[in-house]
Design a protein around this motif. Structure first.
Motif, PDB file in Angstrom:
ATOM      1  N   VAL A   1      -6.656   6.807   4.628  1.00  0.00           N
ATOM      2  CA  VAL A   1      -8.058   5.871   4.862  1.00  0.00           C
ATOM      3  C   VAL A   1      -9.137   5.267   4.451  1.00  0.00           C
TER       4      VAL A   1
ATOM      5  N   VAL B   1      -4.431  14.343   6.660  1.00  0.00           N
ATOM      6  CA  VAL B   1      -5.639  13.116   6.459  1.00  0.00           C
ATOM      7  C   VAL B   1      -7.109  12.850   6.175  1.00  0.00           C
TER       8      VAL B   1
ATOM      9  N   ALA C   1      -4.447   4.383  11.732  1.00  0.00           N
ATOM     10  CA  ALA C   1      -4.063   3.937  11.144  1.00  0.00           C
ATOM     11  C   ALA C   1      -4.418   6.013  10.584  1.00  0.00           C
ATOM     12  N   ALA C   2      -5.174   6.220  10.859  1.00  0.00           N
ATOM     13  CA  ALA C   2      -5.116   7.799  10.020  1.00  0.00           C
ATOM     14  C   ALA C   2      -5.076   8.837  11.440  1.00  0.00           C
TER      15      ALA C   2
ATOM     16  N   GLY D   1       0.289   3.592   9.400  1.00  0.00           N
ATOM     17  CA  GLY D   1       0.202   5.344   9.872  1.00  0.00           C
ATOM     18  C   GLY D   1       1.749   6.204   9.871  1.00  0.00           C
TER      19      GLY D   1
ATOM     20  N   ALA E   1      -0.759   8.755  11.761  1.00  0.00           N
ATOM     21  CA  ALA E   1       0.222   9.594  10.408  1.00  0.00           C
ATOM     22  C   ALA E   1      -0.461  11.007  10.858  1.00  0.00           C
TER      23      ALA E   1
END
Length: 752
Positions: free
Chosen positions: A23, A44, A33-34, A403, A37
């Motif tokens: 990311v 990540v 997002a990180a 994510g 995920a």
């Protein structure tokens, strides 16, 4: 002691990393997002070119994060972003209700460092990308602080850099500037006079001391304040985000000319402060000083990348619901003149939709590359639509979407565009809602996996008793009441008084579109003659064809007082036909030209602790909080309260989910109330409470006779419990021990 002998040359060290998802960008979009995920099992690496996380929301820029709630200044009720973005806002409220931007940095850094699947690289700028065919394979970064190069190999990539650094280096298709009006038939598309890009802003914070403070301006400060056409708006009390309109740079290259833009903004800031301190127009500024000035600008617009769908004006104004809707927005279409503070135009042109709009998954990946997700302010959107979707809480919500999409793609061995297939996208939509990400006008299918539900009690709305307090009806106000399909609103009895005989008009209204809170459909009207204090009855002749919220609206008459209650309820509120100057100019949205937007009244709540509810008695009780709401898959008030609430005298409320046959459980996610209407701005404004009153702060969760968890300091609306080992159970029970002060509310238990 180390001694390094002379050599012909030296090199900085290199580190090679391999991960599932890289990311790029550590603003709210990249962080969400990180985290999403990582929580879904991916390894990540989050690369951020600044020393802190948060981007424009960080202490380096200090802009308050906001989203669909729009400072509670539009008609988007209960619309604060859910999921991880909501978790961030709630955690910041709990730790930092005063709005200290440094403390917000700490909240974000703590969340990133706490996840074992997330590797955080701060102060690291990407400068090179390797591609093979239509896939990115590697990205290189450099950290000037530790003098280290990083070579990062990944299966999937997410660009959340704001400027699209990763996508630009990888050769992905993008746009800069505004489309012509006829490309998407967007009537808000700006012409050359208004300009085609939004500029940057630099903020400053002030403080007042006990003695006079001199100010000597720097040589580069703006000399003539009248170069700013809106200078008459300046006051000594404005600072921080209030001065968002100290903006400039939309005529320049907002990436490569950023240093030039920064110096011009410093010139403007110090010229403004010189005017406030030394013009003699503001004697109350004598003891004031500037406590902080931004060292980097807050950037609004640069590159916008192209996916398989380009969000446009009509998507927002018409509130189009896409088959692949995975997120939503609700900020106005908010376009600024390219000349910024020097423009003779207003500082912004804002038009709201009548409710929230959805954002399709097809706007969240690059159509140029198979494994590049897009999030934040560089998603696939026209310049006009970008004017709404660019705000930070919307960006954070979009971050969680990509994510979790990346995790699904990893698990199913899919490329990003393949997940957009109509036969596949439902998996992402359901997964997002299972983890607490609300999507308007969608619902979670069978959240409790076939369970039946029983509760210790149920709150039935017979009356909201009078507290002894009164309010004058000096502005139009309305009580929002939920009603089920086929029901009639019962006779309502309000306690009113007037010193002389007065006439009061009361109307019943609803929203044309299901789920909206813009009362654009008149249903019925009554007129009361009010004299001495007493109960006055109102009965409307209306049977509802659908689940919806009705507006019981009182016309203003300052000669009439209404009795109030001190019993707040989740999913029921009073709104006022009023104005929030931060996001609107009138109590009604008025189009001063043919911009392709709607005109309608704004109906706004008051902020806690100033919210009020009228005392009211119902001749027939309303069942607003039935146990079956826990199984309907709707995660917040929309078309109905969608919550279960226990009776007032229930001292240890419980909910039990039971299965006829034992079930295997891997994770349990509770969705509770934490006032989804509260905007929870991150900095500057401050908030009255660290936890909103209906939030369940202490609860126990049982599996059959085993205590799974006891949580004693909860402040979140979404509480996920992942089990170390799968359990086979026949019953899950929730015991509610304590709330933050008011009746608890539960929306769902999502079982996986």
């Amino acid at each position: 002691m180390q001694i390094f002998q002379q050599t012909n040359a030296r090199e900085f060290p290199q580190q090679h990393l391999k991960t599932d998802l890289l990311v790029a960008g550590g603003g709210l979009a990249g962080l969400c997002a990180a985290l999403a995920a990582a929580r879904d099992g991916l390894q990540v690496v989050l690369v951020q070119d600044r020393p802190v996380l948060g981007g424009n929301a960080s202490s380096e820029v200090r802009l308050w994060a906001n989203g669909a709630t729009s400072h509670m200044g539009n008609n988007n009720r209960w619309s604060r972003e859910g999921g991880i973005m909501g978790e961030i806002m709630e955690e910041n409220l709990y730790r930092n209700k005063e709005g200290n931007p440094v403390m917000f940095d700490l909240v974000l850094l703590d969340m990133a460092r706490s996840d074992p699947n997330l590797t955080l690289l701060l102060n690291t700028a990407l400068f090179d990308v390797t591609t093979e065919g239509k896939r990115i394979t590697h990205a290189k970064g450099f950290n000037a602080i530790n003098e280290t190069f990083y070579d990062i190999a990944a299966t999937q990539f997410c660009d959340a850099t704001g400027d699209g650094v990763l996508g630009h280096l990888a050769g992905a298709e993008y746009r800069v500037g505004a489309e012509e009006p006829d490309e998407f038939d967007e009537k808000m598309a700006p012409g050359d006079n208004f300009g085609h890009k939004l500029g940057h802003s630099i903020y400053f914070y002030t403080k007042k001391g006990s003695a006079p403070v001199n100010f000597i301006p720097p040589s580069f400060a703006l000399k003539d304040i009248e170069e700013i056409p809106r200078y008459t708006r300046l006051t000594s009390t404005l600072n921080g985000c209030d001065l968002w309109w100290l903006e400039w740079g939309g005529r320049l290259d907002t990436i490569h000319d950023s240093e030039e833009i920064k110096w011009e903004l410093w010139k403007i800031v110090w010229g403004v402060w010189d005017y406030i301190k030394n013009s003699g127009q503001f004697p109350d500024a004598a003891n004031m000083t500037i406590e902080w000035v931004g060292a980097i600008p807050g950037k609004r617009e640069s590159r916008r990348f192209v996916g398989d769908h380009m969000l446009c004006q009509q998507d927002i104004i018409e509130q189009r619901d896409h088959y692949d809707a995975v997120a939503y927005g609700g900020w106005s279409i908010d376009l600024h003149p390219a000349d910024g503070v020097y423009s003779k135009h207003d500082g912004c042109r804002q038009f709201h939709s009548k409710g929230t709009y959805t954002i399709p998954y097809r706007s969240l990946y690059s159509r140029s590359l198979e494994n590049l997700f897009l999030t934040g302010r560089l998603i696939s959107a026209s310049h006009v639509a970008f004017g709404s979707a660019r705000v930070m809480c919307t960006c954070g919500l979009l971050g969680e979407v990509v994510g979790r999409a990346a995790a699904l793609c990893h698990q199913q061995q899919l490329d990003a565009p393949q997940l957009a297939d109509p036969q596949r996208i439902g998996t992402l939509q359901q997964h997002l809602q299972q983890t607490g990400c609300y999507i308007p006008r969608q619902w979670l299918a069978d959240p409790a996996n076939g369970a039946r539900v029983t509760t210790s009690s149920e709150f039935v709305l017979n009356a909201l008793p009078a507290s002894g307090n009164w309010t004058a009806l000096n502005e139009r106000m309305a009580l929002l009441l939920p009603i089920k399909a086929g029901e009639c609103l019962p006779e309502l009895n309000f306690t009113l008084r007037a010193s002389s005989q007065q006439t009061l008009k009361i109307s019943l209204m609803s929203s044309e579109r299901a789920g909206n809170f813009t009362p654009d459909v008149p249903l019925d009207e009554r007129e009361l003659s009010v004299t001495e204090a007493g109960e006055y009855s109102v009965h409307f002749n209306y049977q509802s064809p659908r689940d919806q919220y009705l507006f019981v609206a009182f016309e203003s008459n300052e000669q009439i007082d209404m009795a109030l209650t001190d019993r707040p309820l989740p999913g029921i509120m009073t709104v006022f036909n009023s104005l929030n100057a931060r996001v609107a100019k009138h109590t009604r949205q008025i189009a001063d030209g043919d911009y392709g937007v709607d005109e309608f009244d704004f109906w706004l709540p008051r902020r806690s602790p100033n919210q009020i509810l009228p005392a009211v008695r119902f001749t027939t009780p309303l069942r607003c909080y039935a146990p079956e709401n826990l199984l309907n898959g709707r995660l917040r008030p929309e078309q109905h309260t969608n919550a279960w609430v226990p009776a007032i005298d229930d001292n240890l409320p419980t909910v039990t989910w039971s299965w006829e046959h034992p079930r295997t459980v891997n994770a349990l996610t509770l969705v509770l109330d934490n006032d989804f209407d509260n905007a929870m701005e991150t900095v500057q404004m401050g908030h009255a409470l660290a936890v909103t009153p209906h939030c369940i702060t202490h609860y126990r969760l049982w599996a059959d006779q085993t205590l799974l968890a006891e949580v004693m300091d909860n402040r979140h609306s979404v509480c996920e419990h992942r089990l170390l080992e799968a359990l086979t159970v026949q019953q899950i029970k929730l015991e509610i021990v304590k709330t933050a002060g008011s009746l608890p509310a539960v929306y769902s238990l999502n079982v996986r």
